[in-house]
Design an enzyme around this catalytic site. Structure first.
Site, PDB file in Angstrom:
ATOM      1  N   SER A 106       0.790  -1.235   0.000  1.00 44.51           N
ATOM      2  CA  SER A 106       0.000   0.000   0.000  1.00 44.51           C
ATOM      3  C   SER A 106       0.819   1.280   0.000  1.00 44.51           C
ATOM      4  CB  SER A 106      -0.954   0.019   1.206  1.00 44.51           C
ATOM      5  OG  SER A 106      -2.022  -0.875   0.988  1.00 44.51           O
ATOM      6  N   LYS A 109       0.003   3.634  -2.757  1.00 52.23           N
ATOM      7  CA  LYS A 109      -1.088   4.610  -2.682  1.00 52.23           C
ATOM      8  C   LYS A 109      -0.566   6.046  -2.621  1.00 52.23           C
ATOM      9  CE  LYS A 109      -4.740   1.774  -0.560  1.00 52.23           C
ATOM     10  NZ  LYS A 109      -4.146   0.477  -0.202  1.00 52.23           N
ATOM     11  N   SER A 161      -5.980   3.249   4.415  1.00 53.16           N
ATOM     12  CA  SER A 161      -5.491   2.448   3.297  1.00 53.16           C
ATOM     13  C   SER A 161      -6.630   1.743   2.565  1.00 53.16           C
ATOM     14  CB  SER A 161      -4.476   1.416   3.794  1.00 53.16           C
ATOM     15  OG  SER A 161      -3.623   0.991   2.768  1.00 53.16           O
TER      16      SER A 161
END
Length: 402
Positions: A106, A109, A161
């Site tokens: 993640s 992101k 997230s």
């Protein structure tokens, strides 16, 4: 018989040398195909690393610990790769396998947010699709109703997230394919050449990769964006729900524990293991730390690496540099400047036809060298002379015959 065009000797020699060269030599400068992280190990095979001169400096191409001479090494960490950098100057203070390409989880992101924040209106209302609502992995809990603004989705993307938020934002940007193309273009603009986005969420997918160096580049660029900085530094916020709202909290534990922590993003999957990129500010200076491929609890180790960065920034010879993004193309002129008449061209010599009226009747030069014209003139002169001599001789014989 007409005159044949003959290629210059130098051209023939160059062509012969090129055609006769080994195939390996002719393709030596072509970029090799990039390796993909092994989904079982999260790492790129060693042979696929560093196919070009390492971005940020030659020392950053090393796989082991890279640090300035005469300085105590940073505290130990179980991370396979990390970078410690000064955000203001871009100096890389220490690193380990900086360009090693691993699954980013993640932390990707951060690139999603950096790419889409300038493209989407924060006040735009979004109705998530069924696909977005059912996205696997970590999620904020979207429902397919027009409850959310782009602002809400960015907050949940960076705080909790939300993979569902990543997909909803990608759809708002014109779809998954468009968003991935935009993310990869942004990575190229940042010169984050180790990064390949295959998902907007960071969920593992073959061919997806990043590096500790690239995560630091992305974080540094994000810190320059006020909205990005606001999202990553928010500890808690209210998130819309069908009946009111609920509270969400940032997963970055150092926001609660480390003095001066600004934030950025952490990530984890079973294949990528732990990854993190973060920034903290103390005494007017900001330090960035990124780690990849950590198999345990990394928060205290990241805090120790940040401490080392603050203690050594401005005091050591850097081992590399976080490069600046590729400059934007200069905009085309508009307004009066665009409509102004072009500058007068410099005066050129008169054309041949103006200097020599007879030349106007000659055919255009189609690539025949000028020396051929000179040779033709000589031959014509010789021919005319010969004919004159012959005529003179014939006339003399005729007189004698009388």
């Amino acid at each position: 018989m007409g005159i044949k065009h003959v290629a210059p000797v130098g051209v023939l020699l160059a062509a012969t040398a090129l055609l006769g060269a080994p195939a390996q030599a002719r393709v030596a400068d072509a970029p090799a195909a990039a390796g993909s992280p092994d989904l079982r190990t999260g790492a790129v095979p060693a042979a696929a690393h560093h196919e070009r001169e390492p971005v940020g400096g030659s020392r950053l191409g090393g796989r082991g610990l890279i640090l300035p001479a005469g300085v105590k090494a940073p505290p130990k960490t179980a991370a396979k790769s990390y970078v410690i950098a000064d955000a203001e100057t871009g100096e890389v203070l220490a690193a380990k396998d900086a360009h090693g390409r691993y699954l980013p989880a993640s932390t990707l992101k951060a690139l999603t947010a950096l790419t889409l924040i300038p493209k989407l209106d924060k006040k735009l209302k979004i109705t998530p699709s069924r696909r977005a609502v059912n996205e696997e992995g970590s999620a904020v809990g979207l429902v397919p109703k027009p409850l959310y603004t782009v602002e809400d989705l960015f907050k949940a993307l960076m705080l909790v997230s939300g993979n569902d938020c990543a997909m909803a934002l990608a759809e708002a940007n014109g779809g998954l394919a468009t968003t991935l193309a935009d993310m990869n273009a942004e990575a190229r603009r940042l010169q984050a050449f180790d990064t390949v986005a295959k998902t907007p969420s960071g969920l593992d997918k073959p061919g997806q990769s990043s590096s500790a160096y690239d995560l630091a580049l992305i974080a540094r660029a994000g810190l320059a964006n006020a909205d990005f900085r606001r999202y990553i530094s928010t500890k808690t916020d209210k998130f819309p729900a069908p009946k009111g709202y609920y509270e969400i909290g940032n997963h970055n534990k150092l926001l609660w524990r480390y003095k001066g922590m600004i934030g950025v993003k952490n990530g984890w999957t079973s294949k990528a293991l732990g990854s993190f990129v973060g920034a903290a500010k103390r005494d007017g200076h900001t330090v960035i730390v990124s780690i990849m491929r950590h198999d345990g609890y990394f928060w205290e180790e990241v805090a120790d690496l940040l401490d080392w960065g603050f203690a050594n920034r401005g005091k050591v010879v850097p081992v590399g540099q976080l490069v600046d993004p590729v400059p934007e193309p200069a905009p085309l002129p508009t307004g009066p400047a665009a409509s102004a008449p072009p500058a007068a061209a410099p005066e050129l010599p008169a054309p041949v036809s103006a200097q020599d009226p007879a030349a106007a009747t000659r055919p255009a030069d189609e690539g025949v060298p000028a020396t051929y014209y000179a040779l033709g003139a000589v031959l014509l002169t010789v021919l005319l002379g010969g004919l004159t001599w012959l005529a003179y001789g014939l006339r003399g014989r005729s007189r004698r015959a009388r």
